[in-house]
Design an enzyme around this catalytic site. Structure first.
Site, short mmCIF file in Angstrom:
data_model
loop_
_atom_site.label_atom_id
_atom_site.label_comp_id
_atom_site.label_asym_id
_atom_site.label_seq_id
_atom_site.Cartn_x
_atom_site.Cartn_y
_atom_site.Cartn_z
N GLY A 74 0.73 -1.26 0.00
CA GLY A 74 0.00 0.00 0.00
C GLY A 74 0.75 1.30 0.00
N GLU A 109 3.53 -6.72 1.57
CA GLU A 109 3.26 -7.11 0.18
C GLU A 109 3.21 -5.92 -0.75
OE1 GLU A 109 -0.07 -10.35 1.66
OE2 GLU A 109 -0.63 -8.34 1.00
N PRO A 110 4.34 -5.29 -1.01
CA PRO A 110 4.31 -4.14 -1.91
C PRO A 110 4.05 -4.55 -3.36
CG PRO A 110 6.57 -4.72 -1.37
CD PRO A 110 5.69 -5.61 -0.53
N ARG A 118 2.55 -1.74 -5.95
CA ARG A 118 2.76 -0.47 -6.64
C ARG A 118 4.19 0.08 -6.49
NH1 ARG A 118 -1.67 2.68 -7.69
NH2 ARG A 118 -2.82 1.50 -6.11
N ARG A 142 -7.21 3.49 -14.78
CA ARG A 142 -7.34 4.03 -13.42
C ARG A 142 -8.04 5.39 -13.35
NH1 ARG A 142 -3.10 5.23 -10.86
NH2 ARG A 142 -3.92 4.92 -8.77
N TYR A 161 -11.35 5.63 -10.94
CA TYR A 161 -11.49 6.51 -9.77
C TYR A 161 -10.73 7.83 -9.88
CZ TYR A 161 -7.57 3.34 -8.50
OH TYR A 161 -6.44 2.56 -8.51
N CYS A 193 -15.23 4.18 -27.42
CA CYS A 193 -16.56 4.77 -27.52
C CYS A 193 -17.20 4.85 -26.14
CB CYS A 193 -17.42 3.95 -28.47
SG CYS A 193 -16.90 4.21 -30.15
N GLU A 194 -16.74 5.82 -25.37
CA GLU A 194 -17.17 5.98 -23.99
C GLU A 194 -16.67 7.36 -23.54
OE1 GLU A 194 -18.60 3.55 -21.94
OE2 GLU A 194 -18.38 4.69 -20.09
N TYR A 253 -0.97 -1.63 -12.15
CA TYR A 253 -2.41 -1.57 -12.38
C TYR A 253 -2.75 -0.93 -13.74
CZ TYR A 253 -2.04 -2.71 -7.48
OH TYR A 253 -1.68 -3.32 -6.30
N1 PLP Z 1 -1.92 -6.98 -0.65
C1 PLP Z 1 -3.25 -6.98 -0.83
C2 PLP Z 1 -4.06 -7.94 -0.07
C3 PLP Z 1 -3.84 -6.07 -1.73
O1 PLP Z 1 -5.16 -6.09 -1.90
C4 PLP Z 1 -3.02 -5.17 -2.45
C5 PLP Z 1 -3.58 -4.20 -3.41
O2 PLP Z 1 -4.71 -4.08 -3.67
C6 PLP Z 1 -1.63 -5.23 -2.24
C7 PLP Z 1 -1.12 -6.13 -1.34
C8 PLP Z 1 -0.70 -4.33 -2.99
O3 PLP Z 1 -0.88 -3.00 -2.71
P1 PLP Z 1 0.05 -1.91 -3.38
O4 PLP Z 1 0.13 -2.22 -4.82
O5 PLP Z 1 -0.64 -0.63 -3.12
O6 PLP Z 1 1.38 -1.99 -2.70
#
Ligand code: PLP
Length: 437
Positions: free
Chosen positions: A252, A294-295, A297, A334, A338, A365-366, A395
């Site tokens: 995140g 769990e990175p 992004r 994206r 949002y 077409c949107e 993403y």
């Molecule tokens: N772990 C879980 C369970 C997630 O749902 C996500 C993203 O949606 C991530 C890790 C990765 O998040 P980020 O890409 O923001 O680091």
């Protein structure tokens, strides 16, 4: 010259062309066509190493970062993760299949998702998945049943919601009590599922997981989540004698999409989380579990860029200007999802002044097919110019679609300042009709 949003973006010596990972984007557009996804392999590896070193320093030898492969998923990325000795987080049988094709050792894989089917569970176990991150009681029951059938003991983590609002886009906010993901601690449901799981004969409960949200910049969100989770760990020890071996604090961290976004130093951030974790463990009188994060992004976003060719420029006096490109929400969804912010650059006219305000839009077409609204571009923008969408490694390809039957663009890996190679071929029209009968 204004500094670029990321160090791997620069301009050519004559000031005209945009360079990415040291390579001329105008030349890359010529060589590979547009739209095209570019990825900077050196940057991806550098990020893995930063995370790994920070984890080792702050959490010890056993703490491994997991690449959240939903951010950008294809065979070569799993090979790179294998080479960099990262773990992975997967969310579907399709991601598992891709990882297998890349020879990734699935014992280092954590299988997420709020609704795994019986087929997913069986498929993952068949291939020796390391962990299920169970989201709900139905899943625990289904995993128990399948593990019993196979005569194995399956490791799982339980996904909990710590009740923390990370103040990011609502669509990527996941750690609040009201979420489709996880078991809330606040309502007692987290405790209930823990007790239930501990009773299962074919499941080995390895600990807990939370993910508060994505593109998070707010101070101390991860630290607050860690404290709530560790309090729960301490409660489970006190009430049920359960010693938690592992705690996964999710992904995140935010990245720079525009100049307004802060620069987060991963080493510092991991250090801050570690300090909070260690303090909470001391305060609650528990051993520190093995920590994971769990990175997604932060590993791949600024290692990516999309290149487009401009087709039309529509000027509506008194209203707005529209610059249309040869891709759109199909490759970069994206903004449509949002209203995510981005930086757009005119890659072949970097030396001209930014004096023309326009919305960069796609070819679908949107009306909502917008790449970015109210961007400052060069007034001479016109047909055949190249537009670069920055920080587009996460993403994008993984969320791409074939709306309007647009083939998905190729992904090109850049390396060493002058090498480039195809890691995902661009789709053809034959690919588009492959499953039509
Ligand atoms: N772990 C879980 C369970 C997630 O749902 C996500 C993203 O949606 C991530 C890790 C990765 O998040 P980020 O890409 O923001 O680091």
């Amino acid at each position: 010259v204004k500094p670029m949003i990321c160090e791997n973006i620069s301009v050519s010596k004559d000031g005209k062309h945009l360079l990415f990972a040291g390579q001329d984007t105008v030349e890359l557009a010529k060589k590979y066509g547009t739209p095209v996804y570019l990825l900077d392999e050196d940057r991806i590896r550098e990020k893995c190493r930063i995370y790994k070193a920070a984890f080792k320093k702050h959490f010890g030898e056993k703490a491994v970062p997991l690449y959240a492969s939903k951010a950008n998923c294809f065979k070569r990325i799993y090979e790179i993760m294998r080479e960099e000795e990262m773990g992975i987080d997967v969310v579907s049988s399709g991601e598992i299949y891709t990882a297998i094709q890349a020879g990734f050792d699935l014992s280092k894989a954590y299988f997420h998702s709020n609704n795994k089917t019986d087929k997913d569970i069986s498929y993952a176990m068949e291939h020796g998945i390391g962990y299920f991150v169970a989201d709900n009681v139905e899943e625990v029951i289904a995993v128990e049943k399948e593990a019993e059938r196979r005569g194995i003991k399956q490791k799982i983590l339980l996904r909990l919601t710590p009740g923390i609002d990370p103040h990011t886009y609502e669509a990527i906010s996941t750690g609040k009590v009201d979420s489709k993901f996880g078991n809330p601690i606040e309502t007692g449901q987290a405790e209930e599922i823990t007790v239930f799981t501990l009773k299962q004969a074919h499941i080995k409960l390895m600990g807990f997981h939370c993910h508060v949200g994505s593109q998070v910049f707010e101070e101390d969100v991860f630290e607050r989540a860690a404290v709530v989770m560790l309090k729960f760990v301490a409660d489970m020890k006190e009430k049920y004698g359960f010693i938690t071996p592992e705690l996964d604090l999710g992904g995140g961290y935010g990245v720079r999409y525009t100049d307004e976004d802060a620069h987060l130093d991963i080493e510092t951030k991991v250090g801050e989380v570690a300090a909070a974790v260690k303090k909470a463990c001391t305060d609650f009188g528990i051993e520190m579990p093995e920590i994971h994060m769990e990175p997604g992004r932060t590993i791949v976003a600024d290692a990516g860029m999309v290149l487009y060719t401009v087709g039309t420029v529509k000027k509506i006096p008194g209203y707005k200007n529209y610059v249309s490109v040869d891709g759109g929400m199909t490759d970069s969804p994206r903004y449509a999802l949002y209203k995510a912010k981005y930086t757009c650059l005119l890659a072949n006219k970097m030396d001209e002044a930014l004096d023309f305000k326009a919305s960069v839009v796609g070819r679908l077409c949107e009306s909502g097919d917008i790449i970015q609204e109210d961007v400052m571009l060069q007034a001479s923008v016109g047909r055949y110019d190249i537009i670069a969408l920055c920080t587009a490694g996460a993403y994008h390809y993984s969320m791409a679609s074939n709306y309007n039957r647009l083939p998905k663009p190729p992904t090109i890996m850049l390396k060493g300042g002058n090498e480039s190679y195809v890691v995902v071929k661009g789709e053809t029209f034959e690919d588009i009709v492959r499953n039509d009968v």
